[in-house]
Design a protein around this motif. Structure first.
Motif, short mmCIF file in Angstrom:
data_model
loop_
_atom_site.label_atom_id
_atom_site.label_comp_id
_atom_site.label_asym_id
_atom_site.label_seq_id
_atom_site.Cartn_x
_atom_site.Cartn_y
_atom_site.Cartn_z
N GLU A 231 0.82 -1.20 0.00
CA GLU A 231 0.00 0.00 0.00
C GLU A 231 0.87 1.26 0.00
OE1 GLU A 231 -2.75 2.85 -0.10
OE2 GLU A 231 -3.01 0.72 -0.56
N ARG A 232 1.94 1.24 0.78
CA ARG A 232 2.84 2.40 0.79
C ARG A 232 3.50 2.58 -0.57
NH1 ARG A 232 7.28 3.17 4.72
NH2 ARG A 232 7.11 5.23 3.78
N SER A 235 0.69 3.98 -2.94
CA SER A 235 0.34 5.38 -2.67
C SER A 235 1.50 6.31 -3.04
CB SER A 235 -0.04 5.57 -1.20
OG SER A 235 1.05 5.26 -0.34
N ARG A 238 1.48 6.64 -6.74
CA ARG A 238 0.35 7.48 -7.16
C ARG A 238 0.68 8.96 -6.96
NH1 ARG A 238 -2.95 5.43 -4.01
NH2 ARG A 238 -3.77 3.86 -5.44
N GLN A 239 1.25 9.29 -5.82
CA GLN A 239 1.59 10.69 -5.54
C GLN A 239 2.62 11.22 -6.54
OE1 GLN A 239 0.33 12.93 -3.58
NE2 GLN A 239 1.83 14.48 -4.20
N ASP A 253 -6.58 8.41 -11.44
CA ASP A 253 -7.10 7.14 -10.95
C ASP A 253 -7.37 6.18 -12.10
OD1 ASP A 253 -6.90 7.98 -8.36
OD2 ASP A 253 -9.02 8.52 -8.15
#
Length: 271
Positions: A231-232, A235, A238-239, A253
């Protein structure tokens, strides 16, 4: 400035503005609140109510309210300033006339119900100078967007229709470099244990039970550690993609959703 002096200044300002823009008639009940909303508390009132600022704001008020005479006056007196500012930009495949018309629309009409840019003019500085700066900024933004769209069209032209999902193929071709770079940076930002977990799971093929034995923890804890590391990583990727592409959240997205199926493959090759 006392009330009598303020009223006199407003009367004088209106007279000067109407003299400057003789074809434009704005109701004082519309103009005075418009003017008041744009006078900053850090600017002396006597300067905010200067004839030049008042005349510029008078025309801006009319344009912001869609007054036909004000829009016509803008086109006669100021549209050439937009054209001159845009003429110094590399327009690529866009014609000067087309870009000028698009900028005029954004400044005077607005997009999707948003206020036109002219409503942002506060009278601090010459309207012509403000207009040139805004026109160039808007033009550069539109040209960047157009280049991205042209790049998409170019990529679409080279997609093999037999490759499966054409939308996924387009996204992979268009954003592969950005994704790989964002992925590597996000991976590097993880803790050593998180990187080891991902490498051991994806490259070495260790399952949850084996990871639990390796770290001397319960399998549920190993599962949580692995899920948190993934997940890290997701994310963080994504950032960084958002920072690189400068696209809206919904579009980003969609991009990440389409390439999500490649995340595990990337992990197996790079973790």
């Amino acid at each position: 400035m006392d009330e009598a002096s303020l009223e006199a200044a407003l009367v004088s300002l209106l007279a000067a503005a109407r003299a400057t823009w003789a074809s434009v008639t704005i109701d004082p009940d519309a103009f005075i609140p418009y003017l008041a909303a744009r006078i900053g508390t850090d600017v002396p009132l006597i300067h905010a109510l200067s004839p030049r600022a008042g005349a510029d704001l008078y025309l801006a008020c009319g344009c912001a309210h869609g007054d036909a005479a004000a829009l016509a006056a803008f086109d006669r007196a100021l549209l050439r300033d937009v054209t001159a500012a845009l003429a110094r930009i590399d327009l690529g495949s866009t014609t000067l006339e087309d870009l000028r018309d698009r900028i005029r629309h954004r400044i005077l009409i607005g997009e999707s119900g948003a206020l036109p840019r002219i409503a942002e003019y506060t009278g601090r500085g010459d309207l012509r100078g403000w207009l040139r700066v805004v026109a160039v900024r808007e033009a550069l933004g539109l040209l960047r967007k157009q280049k991205r769209e042209e790049r998409v069209h170019l990529e679409l032209a080279h997609i093999d229709p037999s490759s499966g999902d054409p939308e996924l193929a387009r996204i992979e071709q268009l954003y592969r470099e950005e994704f790989q770079s964002a992925f590597r940076e996000a991976l590097a930002s993880l803790s050593p244990r998180e990187r080891n977990l991902l490498r051991q799971h994806f490259q070495q093929g260790l399952g949850i039970d084996q990871l639990g034995e390796l770290y001397n923890i319960h399998r549920a804890t190993a599962a949580r550690w692995l899920a948190r590391a993934r997940e890290r990583l997701a994310s963080g990727t994504r950032q960084r993609m958002r920072e690189r592409l400068q696209v809206e959240r919904g579009e980003l997205d969609d991009i990440l959703r389409l390439i999500q199926s490649r995340l595990d493959i990337t992990l197996r090759s790079q973790a």
